[in-house]
Enzyme design. Sequence first.
Site, PDB file in Angstrom:
ATOM      1  CG  MET A   1      -1.837  -1.208   1.284  1.00  0.00           C
ATOM      2  SD  MET A   1      -2.942  -1.353  -0.125  1.00  0.00           S
ATOM      3  CE  MET A   1      -4.483  -0.889   0.650  1.00  0.00           C
ATOM      4  CB  CYS A   2       0.585   4.288  -1.431  1.00  0.00           C
ATOM      5  SG  CYS A   2       0.638   3.134  -2.826  1.00  0.00           S
TER       6      CYS A   2
END
Lengths: 261, 261
Positions: free
Chosen positions: A1-2
């Site tokens: 994820m970011c």
Amino acid sequence: MCELLGMSANVPTDLCFSFTGLLHRGGGTGPHRDGWGVVFYEGKGIRAFRDSAPSVESEIAKLVSQFPMKSCIAISHIREANVGVVSLENTHPFVRELWGQNWTFAHNGQLANVDDLPLGEFTPVGTTDSERAFCWLLAKIKYRFGDPDTIAEDRVNYWRQLKRWCDHLKDMGVTNLLFSEGRYLYAYCSTKLTWITRRAPFGEAQLSDAEMTVDFGEHTTCNDVVTVIATKPLTNNESWTQMEPGEFIVFDQGEVAFSLS
Amino acid sequence: MCELLGMSANVPTDLCFSFTGLLHRGGGTGPHRDGWGVVFYEGKGIRAFRDSAPSVESEIAKLVSQFPMKSCIAISHIREANVGVVSLENTHPFVRELWGQNWTFAHNGQLANVDDLPLGEFTPVGTTDSERAFCWLLAKIKYRFGDPDTIAEDRVNYWRQLKRWCDHLKDMGVTNLLFSEGRYLYAYCSTKLTWITRRAPFGEAQLSDAEMTVDFGEHTTCNDVVTVIATKPLTNNESWTQMEPGEFIVFDQGEVAFSLS
């Protein structure tokens, strides 16, 4: 994820402190080694910096964290790739012109079946699900509202519609979003997004991810209002507000202009 | 007026040397104090740096001149404003997406009656004649050719048409142009544009605008081909080729792929 970072302020404000916290998560205290980007609005224009190298090692990121670029709206993103290879064209935030405005979009999450989204005339340059969702959203906005004057006639109706489109993306997967057309900053939470508004009396803040403290009182006037939005709180001595899944907030000059859960 | 700088190369090459020469003209040895910008292609992605401050005083310009960002195509511009106020949105190069490609455009000159140019769906963000000309050109390309496959079927026909559109702009005023969609670098001369191709055996070059010498032999392999295009020669010990008024050249990986006067 970011991880996402956004700022909305009523006076041009630099992002150095918050960006320093974020960039340490890009390969330092966090696993997000697959590039980073930041967009600062200045009038109708933008400064965009991006790199497919980890932010913690990036010379350009170092400049951004040290050189105070002042802006009323900024959006930043560090990436841990899931869909789309590590490359510059897959690096958020994405920027497109619509109606003579620069639109900026950053996404944390992962969407299924994005190929089913009709894109109108907006064609992705890269191969991420995120850029495709952005193109779809721009096409929706353009064809539903036609021009900025129609939006200005009933802005709340427009904001309600934006939230419905964000909900549609959320049905396809994790959809934490920050986007803007230069005046308003839109935040949509699907799983995690948190925010804080700083105003007088300003205090001291301590970064969670780096040994850095700032006394905002030294850098502000009593009228300044600055909201910072981030995936996780960037400081460990302040009280951040966690957004609810499905919550949509419109920030205008640091203040909440509209919110809907 | 403004100054242009472009590069086309067959291997990713940095622009530090040429950019150093250019940025000294931005408020140093030249009068172009009204902002500067540069776009580097990396794959389908771009890095864009821009500032409305004079390049010779800009922290960001210093980074760009010192930190080797390698690219096969780069376009840069320093501005002395004539049409449009000094602001970030009026700073070249301009970038727009068309057909999933990032198109970049920089202009030196001044055009009359640009409001008469039909723009299709491309709306200027700023107020320059140059960005308006760019929007017009993109609309022309989009509606005449429809998609990149049509262009690929008869690229020479496409290039001849690009030159005719540049000629049309030249009829409206001074039109020195550099533009690209990421693969080819297009140069059009109305009054002044000059270029040089460097290839083995590489020699030493001395900047005209700063005390800086580089021995390209130390930084290259024998197969490298690098063309630099600039408003005026950037070095004082090499032989640059002056373009003729109305001349259009397409550079591909450092080589001339097509030219028409």
